[in-house]
Write a protein that holds these residues in place. Structure first.
Motif, PDB file in Angstrom:
ATOM      1  N   ASP A   2      -1.775  -4.735  87.062  1.00  0.00           N
ATOM      2  CA  ASP A   2      -1.739  -5.306  88.414  1.00  0.00           C
ATOM      3  C   ASP A   2      -3.132  -5.385  89.000  1.00  0.00           C
ATOM      4  OD1 ASP A   2       0.998  -5.719  88.515  1.00  0.00           O
ATOM      5  OD2 ASP A   2       1.384  -3.646  89.117  1.00  0.00           O
ATOM      6  N   HIS A   3      -3.923  -4.353  88.785  1.00  0.00           N
ATOM      7  CA  HIS A   3      -5.297  -4.370  89.278  1.00  0.00           C
ATOM      8  C   HIS A   3      -6.097  -5.484  88.603  1.00  0.00           C
ATOM      9  CE1 HIS A   3      -9.044  -2.962  90.942  1.00  0.00           C
ATOM     10  NE2 HIS A   3      -9.557  -2.905  89.731  1.00  0.00           N
ATOM     11  N   ALA A   4      -5.897  -5.642  87.303  1.00  0.00           N
ATOM     12  CA  ALA A   4      -6.612  -6.695  86.576  1.00  0.00           C
ATOM     13  C   ALA A   4      -6.216  -8.066  87.099  1.00  0.00           C
ATOM     14  CB  ALA A   4      -6.318  -6.591  85.086  1.00  0.00           C
ATOM     15  N   ILE A   5      -4.942  -8.226  87.437  1.00  0.00           N
ATOM     16  CA  ILE A   5      -4.483  -9.503  87.979  1.00  0.00           C
ATOM     17  C   ILE A   5      -5.087  -9.753  89.352  1.00  0.00           C
ATOM     18  CG2 ILE A   5      -2.439 -10.713  88.860  1.00  0.00           C
ATOM     19  CD1 ILE A   5      -0.878  -9.416  86.562  1.00  0.00           C
ATOM     20  N   LEU A   6      -5.154  -8.695  90.181  1.00  0.00           N
ATOM     21  CA  LEU A   6      -5.727  -8.858  91.519  1.00  0.00           C
ATOM     22  C   LEU A   6      -7.205  -9.189  91.464  1.00  0.00           C
ATOM     23  CD1 LEU A   6      -3.979  -5.980  93.469  1.00  0.00           C
ATOM     24  CD2 LEU A   6      -3.612  -8.422  93.750  1.00  0.00           C
ATOM     25  N   VAL A   7      -7.905  -8.551  90.537  1.00  0.00           N
ATOM     26  CA  VAL A   7      -9.354  -8.726  90.461  1.00  0.00           C
ATOM     27  C   VAL A   7      -9.725 -10.032  89.751  1.00  0.00           C
ATOM     28  CG1 VAL A   7     -11.455  -7.730  89.485  1.00  0.00           C
ATOM     29  CG2 VAL A   7      -9.788  -6.269  90.576  1.00  0.00           C
ATOM     30  N   ALA A   8      -8.886 -10.435  88.809  1.00  0.00           N
ATOM     31  CA  ALA A   8      -9.208 -11.615  88.001  1.00  0.00           C
ATOM     32  C   ALA A   8      -9.222 -12.874  88.865  1.00  0.00           C
ATOM     33  CB  ALA A   8      -8.189 -11.776  86.885  1.00  0.00           C
ATOM     34  N   VAL A   9     -10.134 -13.754  88.539  1.00  0.00           N
ATOM     35  CA  VAL A   9     -10.210 -15.036  89.225  1.00  0.00           C
ATOM     36  C   VAL A   9      -9.296 -16.001  88.473  1.00  0.00           C
ATOM     37  CG1 VAL A   9     -11.736 -16.929  89.882  1.00  0.00           C
ATOM     38  CG2 VAL A   9     -12.572 -14.577  89.912  1.00  0.00           C
ATOM     39  N   PRO A  10      -8.290 -16.552  89.169  1.00  0.00           N
ATOM     40  CA  PRO A  10      -7.381 -17.454  88.458  1.00  0.00           C
ATOM     41  C   PRO A  10      -8.111 -18.740  88.073  1.00  0.00           C
ATOM     42  CG  PRO A  10      -6.866 -17.424  90.799  1.00  0.00           C
ATOM     43  CD  PRO A  10      -7.921 -16.385  90.575  1.00  0.00           C
ATOM     44  N   PRO A  11      -7.702 -19.365  87.000  1.00  0.00           N
ATOM     45  CA  PRO A  11      -8.355 -20.612  86.597  1.00  0.00           C
ATOM     46  C   PRO A  11      -8.134 -21.694  87.654  1.00  0.00           C
ATOM     47  CG  PRO A  11      -6.423 -20.198  85.253  1.00  0.00           C
ATOM     48  CD  PRO A  11      -6.637 -18.986  86.091  1.00  0.00           C
ATOM     49  N   LEU A  12      -9.101 -22.559  87.777  1.00  0.00           N
ATOM     50  CA  LEU A  12      -9.003 -23.616  88.780  1.00  0.00           C
ATOM     51  C   LEU A  12      -7.903 -24.591  88.411  1.00  0.00           C
ATOM     52  CD1 LEU A  12     -12.781 -24.351  89.406  1.00  0.00           C
ATOM     53  CD2 LEU A  12     -11.217 -23.073  90.852  1.00  0.00           C
ATOM     54  N   GLN A  13      -7.261 -25.106  89.460  1.00  0.00           N
ATOM     55  CA  GLN A  13      -6.196 -26.077  89.240  1.00  0.00           C
ATOM     56  C   GLN A  13      -6.829 -27.426  88.920  1.00  0.00           C
ATOM     57  OE1 GLN A  13      -3.680 -26.554  92.607  1.00  0.00           O
ATOM     58  NE2 GLN A  13      -2.324 -28.018  91.604  1.00  0.00           N
ATOM     59  N   ARG A  14      -6.327 -28.065  87.912  1.00  0.00           N
ATOM     60  CA  ARG A  14      -6.830 -29.384  87.548  1.00  0.00           C
ATOM     61  C   ARG A  14      -5.988 -30.437  88.266  1.00  0.00           C
ATOM     62  NH1 ARG A  14      -8.995 -29.518  81.574  1.00  0.00           N
ATOM     63  NH2 ARG A  14      -8.858 -31.706  82.104  1.00  0.00           N
ATOM     64  N   HIS A  15      -6.662 -31.264  89.004  1.00  0.00           N
ATOM     65  CA  HIS A  15      -5.954 -32.274  89.784  1.00  0.00           C
ATOM     66  C   HIS A  15      -5.884 -33.581  89.017  1.00  0.00           C
ATOM     67  CE1 HIS A  15      -5.970 -29.649  93.249  1.00  0.00           C
ATOM     68  NE2 HIS A  15      -7.251 -29.410  93.041  1.00  0.00           N
ATOM     69  N   SER A  16      -4.903 -34.377  89.384  1.00  0.00           N
ATOM     70  CA  SER A  16      -4.743 -35.677  88.731  1.00  0.00           C
ATOM     71  C   SER A  16      -5.835 -36.638  89.220  1.00  0.00           C
ATOM     72  CB  SER A  16      -3.361 -36.253  89.039  1.00  0.00           C
ATOM     73  OG  SER A  16      -3.261 -36.540  90.423  1.00  0.00           O
ATOM     74  N   CYS A  17      -5.979 -37.734  88.496  1.00  0.00           N
ATOM     75  CA  CYS A  17      -6.983 -38.746  88.875  1.00  0.00           C
ATOM     76  C   CYS A  17      -6.657 -39.338  90.238  1.00  0.00           C
ATOM     77  CB  CYS A  17      -7.030 -39.856  87.825  1.00  0.00           C
ATOM     78  SG  CYS A  17      -7.615 -39.292  86.234  1.00  0.00           S
ATOM     79  N   ARG A  18      -5.372 -39.520  90.526  1.00  0.00           N
ATOM     80  CA  ARG A  18      -4.951 -40.082  91.820  1.00  0.00           C
ATOM     81  C   ARG A  18      -5.397 -39.172  92.955  1.00  0.00           C
ATOM     82  NH1 ARG A  18      -3.910 -43.990  95.129  1.00  0.00           N
ATOM     83  NH2 ARG A  18      -2.043 -43.791  96.378  1.00  0.00           N
ATOM     84  N   VAL A  19      -5.214 -37.864  92.824  1.00  0.00           N
ATOM     85  CA  VAL A  19      -5.620 -36.912  93.868  1.00  0.00           C
ATOM     86  C   VAL A  19      -7.137 -36.944  94.044  1.00  0.00           C
ATOM     87  CG1 VAL A  19      -5.714 -34.449  94.469  1.00  0.00           C
ATOM     88  CG2 VAL A  19      -3.612 -35.417  93.577  1.00  0.00           C
ATOM     89  N   LEU A  20      -7.868 -36.971  92.953  1.00  0.00           N
ATOM     90  CA  LEU A  20      -9.329 -37.006  93.049  1.00  0.00           C
ATOM     91  C   LEU A  20      -9.791 -38.301  93.728  1.00  0.00           C
ATOM     92  CD1 LEU A  20     -10.273 -35.569  89.543  1.00  0.00           C
ATOM     93  CD2 LEU A  20     -10.327 -34.377  91.726  1.00  0.00           C
ATOM     94  N   GLU A  21      -9.134 -39.386  93.391  1.00  0.00           N
ATOM     95  CA  GLU A  21      -9.484 -40.673  93.995  1.00  0.00           C
ATOM     96  C   GLU A  21      -9.217 -40.665  95.491  1.00  0.00           C
ATOM     97  OE1 GLU A  21      -7.388 -44.940  93.799  1.00  0.00           O
ATOM     98  OE2 GLU A  21      -7.973 -44.151  91.845  1.00  0.00           O
ATOM     99  N   LEU A  22      -8.094 -40.107  95.902  1.00  0.00           N
ATOM    100  CA  LEU A  22      -7.764 -40.025  97.333  1.00  0.00           C
ATOM    101  C   LEU A  22      -8.733 -39.102  98.073  1.00  0.00           C
ATOM    102  CD1 LEU A  22      -3.861 -39.929  97.272  1.00  0.00           C
ATOM    103  CD2 LEU A  22      -5.312 -41.777  98.098  1.00  0.00           C
ATOM    104  N   ARG A  23      -9.144 -38.039  97.461  1.00  0.00           N
ATOM    105  CA  ARG A  23     -10.124 -37.138  98.103  1.00  0.00           C
ATOM    106  C   ARG A  23     -11.445 -37.865  98.327  1.00  0.00           C
ATOM    107  NH1 ARG A  23      -9.610 -31.135  95.413  1.00  0.00           N
ATOM    108  NH2 ARG A  23      -7.632 -30.597  96.388  1.00  0.00           N
ATOM    109  N   ARG A  24     -11.874 -38.572  97.302  1.00  0.00           N
ATOM    110  CA  ARG A  24     -13.117 -39.338  97.459  1.00  0.00           C
ATOM    111  C   ARG A  24     -12.981 -40.380  98.573  1.00  0.00           C
ATOM    112  NH1 ARG A  24     -13.236 -41.402  92.388  1.00  0.00           N
ATOM    113  NH2 ARG A  24     -12.792 -39.561  91.186  1.00  0.00           N
ATOM    114  N   ALA A  25     -11.839 -41.023  98.621  1.00  0.00           N
ATOM    115  CA  ALA A  25     -11.606 -42.037  99.656  1.00  0.00           C
ATOM    116  C   ALA A  25     -11.618 -41.396 101.033  1.00  0.00           C
ATOM    117  CB  ALA A  25     -10.278 -42.745  99.401  1.00  0.00           C
TER     118      ALA A  25
END
Length: 164
Positions: A2-25
């Motif tokens: 549990d401590h290792a889970i709390l301390v560990a940095v979760p991997p970044l979420q990979r977003h779809s191309c559509r989401v990235l495009e909308l963010r840029r827009a």
């Protein structure tokens, strides 16, 4: 874990191309000071990102559950092996103690028999009233150290717990 889970940095979420495009827009619309359009794009992003974020969170929770389950199974196996090892040690020490006790009982029985036999032979001797007794009544040199009558002393010592 549990401590290792709390301390560990979760991997970044990979977003779809559509989401990235909308963010840029959205950022470009905000930079061009078209705030209403940027707000509309943000609403669209929230509709798309909400379910994706929940799906990602569920996937990460499932990963952690799998890790917990593996750890629980590993712990259970270790406990079973340890219990088995302790049982082995307990039974081997019990067998060793029983064997030692059996040897001691037989040793005491043998010493008792030797002592009774020696006393029986001594009681059967008739006394000789002569100046020079025969070899039958004289004791040989070293008799006290090797005679079976000495076994009475050994028996007493073994009962008292002294090593011979």
């Amino acid at each position: 874990l549990d401590h290792a889970i709390l301390v560990a940095v979760p991997p970044l979420q990979r977003h779809s191309c559509r989401v990235l495009e909308l963010r840029r827009a959205e950022t470009s619309l905000a930079a061009m000071k078209q705030y209403d359009d940027a707000k509309n794009v943000r609403r669209m992003l929230d509709k798309i990102e909400g379910p994706a974020r929940r799906k990602y969170d569920a996937m990460m929770a499932a990963r952690f559950d799998v890790a917990h389950e593996k750890l629980r199974l590993k712990h259970k196996e270790q406990q079973a092996r340890q219990h088995e090892h302790i049982g082995t040690i307990k039974w081997s020490s019990k067998r060793r103690a029983e064997k030692h006790a059996s040897i001691q009982r037989q040793k005491c029985a043998n010493l008792d028999l030797d002592m009774r036999q020696a006393n029986a032979f001594d009681s059967c001797k008739s006394p000789e009233l002569v100046v020079h007794p025969s070899a039958r009544h004289q004791r040989r040199r070293g008799f006290d150290a090797t005679a079976s009558q000495l076994n009475g002393r050994k028996l007493l010592d073994s009962i008292r717990g002294k090593r011979t």
